[in-house]
Design a protein around this motif. Structure first.
Motif, PDB file in Angstrom:
ATOM      1  N   GLY A  38       0.795  -1.368   0.141  1.00  0.00           N
ATOM      2  CA  GLY A  38       0.089   0.100  -0.088  1.00  0.00           C
ATOM      3  C   GLY A  38       0.929   1.259  -0.087  1.00  0.00           C
ATOM      4  O   GLY A  38       0.513   2.287   0.420  1.00  0.00           O
ATOM      5  N   ILE A  39       2.082   1.185  -0.500  1.00  0.00           N
ATOM      6  CA  ILE A  39       3.010   2.366  -0.464  1.00  0.00           C
ATOM      7  C   ILE A  39       2.671   3.189  -1.839  1.00  0.00           C
ATOM      8  O   ILE A  39       2.854   2.541  -2.905  1.00  0.00           O
ATOM      9  N   LYS A  40       1.831   4.530  -1.614  1.00  0.00           N
ATOM     10  CA  LYS A  40       1.451   5.257  -2.540  1.00  0.00           C
ATOM     11  C   LYS A  40       1.531   6.715  -2.224  1.00  0.00           C
ATOM     12  O   LYS A  40       1.321   6.824  -1.049  1.00  0.00           O
ATOM     13  N   PRO A  41       1.337   7.473  -3.126  1.00  0.00           N
ATOM     14  CA  PRO A  41       1.291   9.097  -2.846  1.00  0.00           C
ATOM     15  C   PRO A  41      -0.078   9.169  -2.109  1.00  0.00           C
ATOM     16  O   PRO A  41      -1.179   8.486  -2.392  1.00  0.00           O
ATOM     17  N   PHE A  42      -0.082  10.131  -1.221  1.00  0.00           N
ATOM     18  CA  PHE A  42      -1.328  10.390  -0.575  1.00  0.00           C
ATOM     19  C   PHE A  42      -1.830  11.861  -0.353  1.00  0.00           C
ATOM     20  O   PHE A  42      -2.841  12.359  -0.197  1.00  0.00           O
ATOM     21  N   LYS A  43      -0.591  12.634  -0.345  1.00  0.00           N
ATOM     22  CA  LYS A  43      -0.877  14.081  -0.169  1.00  0.00           C
ATOM     23  C   LYS A  43       0.140  14.975  -0.931  1.00  0.00           C
ATOM     24  O   LYS A  43      -0.518  15.792  -1.638  1.00  0.00           O
ATOM     25  N   THR A  44       1.231  15.047  -0.462  1.00  0.00           N
ATOM     26  CA  THR A  44       2.301  15.871  -1.409  1.00  0.00           C
ATOM     27  C   THR A  44       2.751  15.264  -2.622  1.00  0.00           C
ATOM     28  O   THR A  44       3.309  15.965  -3.565  1.00  0.00           O
ATOM     29  N   TYR A  45       2.629  13.925  -2.794  1.00  0.00           N
ATOM     30  CA  TYR A  45       3.208  13.207  -3.949  1.00  0.00           C
ATOM     31  C   TYR A  45       4.440  13.093  -3.997  1.00  0.00           C
ATOM     32  O   TYR A  45       5.275  12.674  -4.936  1.00  0.00           O
ATOM     33  N   ASN A  46       5.385  13.741  -3.095  1.00  0.00           N
ATOM     34  CA  ASN A  46       6.633  13.718  -2.930  1.00  0.00           C
ATOM     35  C   ASN A  46       7.452  12.741  -2.305  1.00  0.00           C
ATOM     36  O   ASN A  46       6.848  12.061  -1.182  1.00  0.00           O
ATOM     37  N   ALA A  47       8.492  12.222  -2.768  1.00  0.00           N
ATOM     38  CA  ALA A  47       9.377  11.168  -2.429  1.00  0.00           C
ATOM     39  C   ALA A  47      10.910  11.331  -2.262  1.00  0.00           C
ATOM     40  O   ALA A  47      11.249  12.116  -3.244  1.00  0.00           O
ATOM     41  N   ILE A  48      11.673  10.919  -1.521  1.00  0.00           N
ATOM     42  CA  ILE A  48      13.061  10.923  -1.492  1.00  0.00           C
ATOM     43  C   ILE A  48      13.723   9.643  -1.512  1.00  0.00           C
ATOM     44  O   ILE A  48      13.358   8.755  -0.756  1.00  0.00           O
ATOM     45  N   ASP A  49      14.549   9.407  -2.486  1.00  0.00           N
ATOM     46  CA  ASP A  49      15.266   8.024  -2.493  1.00  0.00           C
ATOM     47  C   ASP A  49      16.681   8.302  -2.049  1.00  0.00           C
ATOM     48  O   ASP A  49      17.619   9.086  -2.744  1.00  0.00           O
ATOM     49  N   LEU A  50      16.857   7.898  -0.580  1.00  0.00           N
ATOM     50  CA  LEU A  50      18.415   8.160  -0.157  1.00  0.00           C
ATOM     51  C   LEU A  50      19.374   7.182  -0.575  1.00  0.00           C
ATOM     52  O   LEU A  50      19.024   5.984  -0.434  1.00  0.00           O
ATOM     53  N   GLY A  51      20.561   7.425  -1.346  1.00  0.00           N
ATOM     54  CA  GLY A  51      21.410   6.633  -1.889  1.00  0.00           C
ATOM     55  C   GLY A  51      20.524   5.560  -3.021  1.00  0.00           C
ATOM     56  O   GLY A  51      20.638   4.673  -3.298  1.00  0.00           O
ATOM     57  N   ALA A  52      20.452   6.540  -4.048  1.00  0.00           N
ATOM     58  CA  ALA A  52      19.371   6.075  -5.063  1.00  0.00           C
ATOM     59  C   ALA A  52      20.358   5.287  -6.013  1.00  0.00           C
ATOM     60  O   ALA A  52      19.568   4.608  -6.902  1.00  0.00           O
ATOM     61  N   GLY A  53      21.542   5.260  -6.136  1.00  0.00           N
ATOM     62  CA  GLY A  53      22.201   4.384  -7.060  1.00  0.00           C
ATOM     63  C   GLY A  53      21.971   4.361  -8.685  1.00  0.00           C
ATOM     64  O   GLY A  53      22.068   5.501  -9.093  1.00  0.00           O
ATOM     65  N   ASN A  54      21.642   3.270  -9.186  1.00  0.00           N
ATOM     66  CA  ASN A  54      21.438   3.471 -10.636  1.00  0.00           C
ATOM     67  C   ASN A  54      19.784   3.501 -10.766  1.00  0.00           C
ATOM     68  O   ASN A  54      19.395   3.636 -12.084  1.00  0.00           O
ATOM     69  N   GLY A  55      18.997   3.778  -9.827  1.00  0.00           N
ATOM     70  CA  GLY A  55      17.694   4.234  -9.933  1.00  0.00           C
ATOM     71  C   GLY A  55      16.518   3.225  -9.824  1.00  0.00           C
ATOM     72  O   GLY A  55      15.413   3.429 -10.125  1.00  0.00           O
ATOM     73  N   ILE A  56      16.919   2.050  -9.453  1.00  0.00           N
ATOM     74  CA  ILE A  56      15.911   0.965  -9.211  1.00  0.00           C
ATOM     75  C   ILE A  56      14.645   1.543  -8.436  1.00  0.00           C
ATOM     76  O   ILE A  56      13.586   1.172  -9.009  1.00  0.00           O
ATOM     77  N   GLN A  57      14.924   1.921  -7.308  1.00  0.00           N
ATOM     78  CA  GLN A  57      13.816   2.461  -6.511  1.00  0.00           C
ATOM     79  C   GLN A  57      13.284   3.719  -7.064  1.00  0.00           C
ATOM     80  O   GLN A  57      11.962   3.869  -6.960  1.00  0.00           O
ATOM     81  N   SER A  58      14.055   4.625  -7.510  1.00  0.00           N
ATOM     82  CA  SER A  58      13.367   5.982  -7.832  1.00  0.00           C
ATOM     83  C   SER A  58      12.411   5.827  -8.869  1.00  0.00           C
ATOM     84  O   SER A  58      11.420   6.512  -9.060  1.00  0.00           O
ATOM     85  N   ILE A  59      12.655   5.061 -10.033  1.00  0.00           N
ATOM     86  CA  ILE A  59      11.964   5.019 -11.180  1.00  0.00           C
ATOM     87  C   ILE A  59      10.555   4.106 -10.726  1.00  0.00           C
ATOM     88  O   ILE A  59       9.627   4.459 -11.366  1.00  0.00           O
TER      89      ILE A  59
END
Length: 242
Positions: A38-59
């Motif tokens: 159930g991880i999804k945007p609910f208010k600001t729609y903003n997220a931070i990826d700490l240690g994003a590397g080559n982008g698997i989580q961010s994308i």
């Protein structure tokens, strides 16, 4: 022995994406984890990826609907990441995750720090500060997703030599040494080019995080536990700011 950034800049970044494996498979696996929990945007729609590397989580997060600030200290990995973004709402930030508050001017729905990145901090004081910074940045009901290894029980003898990955041209072994509050990690890579094998070695320290201690700390900060699951030897924590 080098520090963590030097280890990535001069050694690990050159074969990190190979070590991680198929990008799309990793991305889809993380997206499934988010959807199933159930991880999804609910208010600001903003997220931070700490240690994003080559982008698997961010994308993954951007495809779910988040606007993502992706922070990593390694320029090579972010360069690889850049070519995958296309039109997704992702901002790349080449900096230290400890400076996260510098780059965020409003609250966020979600913060993720995966792949044992959080153990790369130098001291437990830095760990405590980063967790508190995350708490401050989150919206009420916002979540912090961590994936970390539990180093409570020390591996011994030959167990300390971990085969990570190999193919016809590369063999990667990780060697771990345990101390009271740190572990020393040595990445030993054998690589074949033009029929000739060469050896590349680099070591760095990580925090020896004990999960029971970690759980007490996040509770003290004010987080509520949503999930605590071991997946393939990695502890996945979902923490909520109430």
């Amino acid at each position: 022995m080098t520090n963590v950034k030097e280890h990535y800049d001069n050694h690990l970044a050159d074969f990190y994406s190979w070590m991680i494996g198929d990008f799309d498979k990793g991305k889809n696996s993380f997206k499934d984890f988010c959807n199933n929990n159930g991880i999804k945007p609910f208010k600001t729609y903003n997220a931070i990826d700490l240690g994003a590397g080559n982008g698997i989580q961010s994308i993954s997060l951007a495809e779910i609907g988040f606007k993502v600030k992706a922070i990593d200290f390694n320029a090579k990995l972010l360069s690889e990441f850049k070519y995958r973004i296309e039109r997704l709402p992702i901002e790349l930030i080449n900096d230290d995750i400890r400076n996260v508050k510098t780059f965020v001017d409003s609250s966020v729905d979600l913060i993720v720090c995966c792949g044992d990145t959080i153990s790369h901090l130098e001291t437990f004081e830095q760990l405590d500060k980063l967790l508190r910074d995350c708490f401050d940045l989150l919206e009420v009901n916002g979540q912090l997703l961590l994936s970390i290894r539990d180093y409570t029980i020390a591996l011994s003898d030959t167990q300390r030599f971990i085969h990570v990955k190999s193919d016809e041209n590369r063999i990667l072994t990780c060697i771990i040494e345990y101390y009271a509050d740190k572990i020393k990690v040595t990445d030993l890579l054998y690589e074949k080019k033009n029929g000739i094998w060469s050896q590349k070695i680099s070591s760095y320290d990580k925090l020896r995080i004990r999960i029971d201690v970690m759980l007490k700390e996040v509770e003290k900060i004010g987080f509520s536990m949503v999930k605590n699951e071991n997946i393939n030897g990695m502890i996945h924590l979902i923490l909520k700011k109430l």
